[in-house]
Design a protein around this motif. Structure first.
Motif, PDB file in Angstrom:
ATOM      1  N   LEU A 169      10.564 -15.075  25.061  1.00 54.70           N
ATOM      2  CA  LEU A 169      11.369 -14.740  23.878  1.00 54.70           C
ATOM      3  C   LEU A 169      12.771 -15.335  23.982  1.00 54.70           C
ATOM      4  O   LEU A 169      13.335 -15.792  22.977  1.00 54.70           O
ATOM      5  CB  LEU A 169      11.450 -13.220  23.715  1.00 54.70           C
ATOM      6  CG  LEU A 169      10.133 -12.496  23.425  1.00 54.70           C
ATOM      7  CD1 LEU A 169      10.395 -11.010  23.172  1.00 54.70           C
ATOM      8  CD2 LEU A 169       9.392 -13.117  22.265  1.00 54.70           C
ATOM      9  N   ASP A 170      13.355 -15.331  25.173  1.00 53.04           N
ATOM     10  CA  ASP A 170      14.680 -15.933  25.344  1.00 53.04           C
ATOM     11  C   ASP A 170      14.654 -17.428  25.043  1.00 53.04           C
ATOM     12  O   ASP A 170      15.634 -17.987  24.544  1.00 53.04           O
ATOM     13  CB  ASP A 170      15.182 -15.704  26.774  1.00 53.04           C
ATOM     14  CG  ASP A 170      15.648 -14.279  27.017  1.00 53.04           C
ATOM     15  OD1 ASP A 170      15.817 -13.527  26.036  1.00 53.04           O
ATOM     16  OD2 ASP A 170      15.830 -13.909  28.195  1.00 53.04           O
ATOM     17  N   ALA A 227      15.852 -11.040  16.879  1.00 54.62           N
ATOM     18  CA  ALA A 227      14.710 -10.130  16.889  1.00 54.62           C
ATOM     19  C   ALA A 227      13.462 -10.868  16.430  1.00 54.62           C
ATOM     20  O   ALA A 227      13.528 -11.801  15.627  1.00 54.62           O
ATOM     21  CB  ALA A 227      14.976  -8.928  15.983  1.00 54.62           C
ATOM     22  N   THR A 229      16.063  -3.504  20.584  1.00 56.55           N
ATOM     23  CA  THR A 229      16.728  -4.312  19.563  1.00 56.55           C
ATOM     24  C   THR A 229      16.107  -5.702  19.424  1.00 56.55           C
ATOM     25  O   THR A 229      16.437  -6.423  18.471  1.00 56.55           O
ATOM     26  CB  THR A 229      18.219  -4.464  19.879  1.00 56.55           C
ATOM     27  OG1 THR A 229      18.374  -5.123  21.139  1.00 56.55           O
ATOM     28  CG2 THR A 229      18.894  -3.094  19.927  1.00 56.55           C
ATOM     29  N   ARG A 230      15.225  -6.098  20.349  1.00 55.94           N
ATOM     30  CA  ARG A 230      14.611  -7.422  20.278  1.00 55.94           C
ATOM     31  C   ARG A 230      13.435  -7.465  19.313  1.00 55.94           C
ATOM     32  O   ARG A 230      12.945  -8.543  18.976  1.00 55.94           O
ATOM     33  CB  ARG A 230      14.103  -7.866  21.662  1.00 55.94           C
ATOM     34  CG  ARG A 230      15.142  -8.154  22.704  1.00 55.94           C
ATOM     35  CD  ARG A 230      16.071  -9.281  22.348  1.00 55.94           C
ATOM     36  NE  ARG A 230      15.434 -10.546  21.999  1.00 55.94           N
ATOM     37  CZ  ARG A 230      15.075 -11.482  22.879  1.00 55.94           C
ATOM     38  NH1 ARG A 230      15.273 -11.276  24.180  1.00 55.94           N
ATOM     39  NH2 ARG A 230      14.555 -12.610  22.476  1.00 55.94           N
ATOM     40  N   ARG A 259      13.469  -3.067  25.449  1.00 50.77           N
ATOM     41  CA  ARG A 259      14.374  -3.910  24.656  1.00 50.77           C
ATOM     42  C   ARG A 259      14.209  -3.581  23.167  1.00 50.77           C
ATOM     43  O   ARG A 259      13.737  -4.412  22.383  1.00 50.77           O
ATOM     44  CB  ARG A 259      14.060  -5.383  24.887  1.00 50.77           C
ATOM     45  CG  ARG A 259      14.185  -5.844  26.333  1.00 50.77           C
ATOM     46  CD  ARG A 259      15.624  -5.878  26.774  1.00 50.77           C
ATOM     47  NE  ARG A 259      15.786  -6.716  27.956  1.00 50.77           N
ATOM     48  CZ  ARG A 259      16.759  -6.565  28.836  1.00 50.77           C
ATOM     49  NH1 ARG A 259      17.659  -5.601  28.661  1.00 50.77           N
ATOM     50  NH2 ARG A 259      16.837  -7.374  29.876  1.00 50.77           N
ATOM     51  N   GLU A 300       9.795 -11.615  28.282  1.00 48.92           N
ATOM     52  CA  GLU A 300      11.221 -11.753  27.979  1.00 48.92           C
ATOM     53  C   GLU A 300      11.683 -13.199  28.128  1.00 48.92           C
ATOM     54  O   GLU A 300      12.472 -13.693  27.307  1.00 48.92           O
ATOM     55  CB  GLU A 300      12.052 -10.842  28.884  1.00 48.92           C
ATOM     56  CG  GLU A 300      13.554 -11.062  28.738  1.00 48.92           C
ATOM     57  CD  GLU A 300      14.357  -9.796  28.727  1.00 48.92           C
ATOM     58  OE1 GLU A 300      14.165  -8.978  27.802  1.00 48.92           O
ATOM     59  OE2 GLU A 300      15.184  -9.632  29.644  1.00 48.92           O
TER      60      GLU A 300
END
Length: 307
Positions: free
Chosen positions: A104-105, A112, A134-135, A132, A101
């Protein structure tokens, strides 16, 4: 005997980024200017005792099919490849989720991504996509089967074994030369060509002050995991996956080598049936190391699936 190494079609570059309490090595192909809603960032996650560079062959095959049009990032999990360990003597599955995470952030804030994982990495991305949903736009699982079901009564013995192993100072074998590392890779996987093994060996190992070549994996990864694998918790996440999922496996993969009869194929099929949207690909003349054995076939299906 030294073999000429594989020649990259689309060379990548590496950089270190801080991720929680460790330094993560990312291998990147392309930059943010290539990202579009129809072609988002593609993130690749490797398996146990592997490295992100292993995906070079798939990246090259994608480039042959579509050109260098896609931004791709492969990470080295903590304690593997060029990523540091954070000083841990045990590696926890939930740390991989936290690390993913954070990556990705940093790379795609609020957007996405397309996410793929092999083996252990496949298990991580399946769990993350349920946490998560929606990611993730598209999800690819390359033989991330999960693990055999455990029972509560196994916990004391598992914890006792972990405590015992902490005292044993786990180690990994080192090698006289990088050619010996390449030979080890081919011994592990007879389908791996000599040129690919020669290319992988210096990414999979490094020469240290003692003059020997050491595998880029923390020996602590060999310790038994003291946390039980709770299938119902895993499946609660799998049921929440919103992205289309591509499941890829090799026709020659023998999972009994991993778990014996503790994880029957029927159990896995029952688990996968609970994922809402799954497409499947079975690759002939292919074992567990799909990205080494059949990179062109994997890339061709990836291009279609991601499009």
């Amino acid at each position: 005997m030294t073999f000429p190494p594989y020649v990259e079609q689309r060379p990548g570059r590496t950089r270190l980024v801080p991720v929680r309490n460790v330094q993560y090595q990312l291998r990147e192909w392309g930059d943010a200017s290539l990202v579009t809603p129809e072609r988002p960032l593609l993130v690749l996650t490797h398996g146990w005792m592997d490295v992100g560079a292993s995906f070079q062959f798939i990246v090259d095959e994608l480039a042959r099919l579509e050109g260098p049009v896609r931004r791709i990032v492969a990470l080295d999990w903590r304690g593997f490849g060029g990523s540091s360990t954070g000083g841990a003597d045990t590696f926890w599955f939930h740390d991989y989720l936290g690390d993913l995470e954070t990556v990705l952030d940093r790379l795609a804030p609020g957007a996405a991504v397309d996410l793929a994982g092999h083996s252990m990495g496949g298990n991580v991305v399946m769990s993350y996509a349920g946490i998560r949903p929606t990611r993730i736009r598209r999800l690819v699982n390359l033989e991330g089967f999960g693990l055999p079901e455990t029972r509560a009564e196994q916990a004391p013995a598992r914890l006792a074994k972990w405590l015992d192993e902490l005292k044993e100072h786990a180690s990994l074998r080192s090698y006289d030369s990088v050619d010996d590392v390449a030979a080890r890779l081919r011994k592990n996987n007879a389908r791996l060509s000599a040129d690919k093994a020669a290319w992988l060996a210096p990414h999979w190992s490094e020469r240290r002050a003692d003059g020997r070549w050491h595998i880029l994996g923390d020996p602590a990864h060999k310790l038994v995991n003291p946390v039980l694998y709770r299938v119902e918790e895993i499946l609660a996440g799998w049921r929440r996956i919103a992205a289309p999922v591509l499941w890829v496996e090799g026709a020659n993969t023998d999972v009994t080598k991993f778990w014996g009869d503790r994880y029957p194929r029927a159990d896995f099929e029952a688990r996968l049936a609970q994922v809402p949207h799954v497409e499947r690909l079975l690759l002939e003349d292919c074992g567990h190391m799909l990205h080494h054995d059949q990179p062109a076939a994997v890339a061709a299906r990836l291009q279609t699936f991601l499009s």
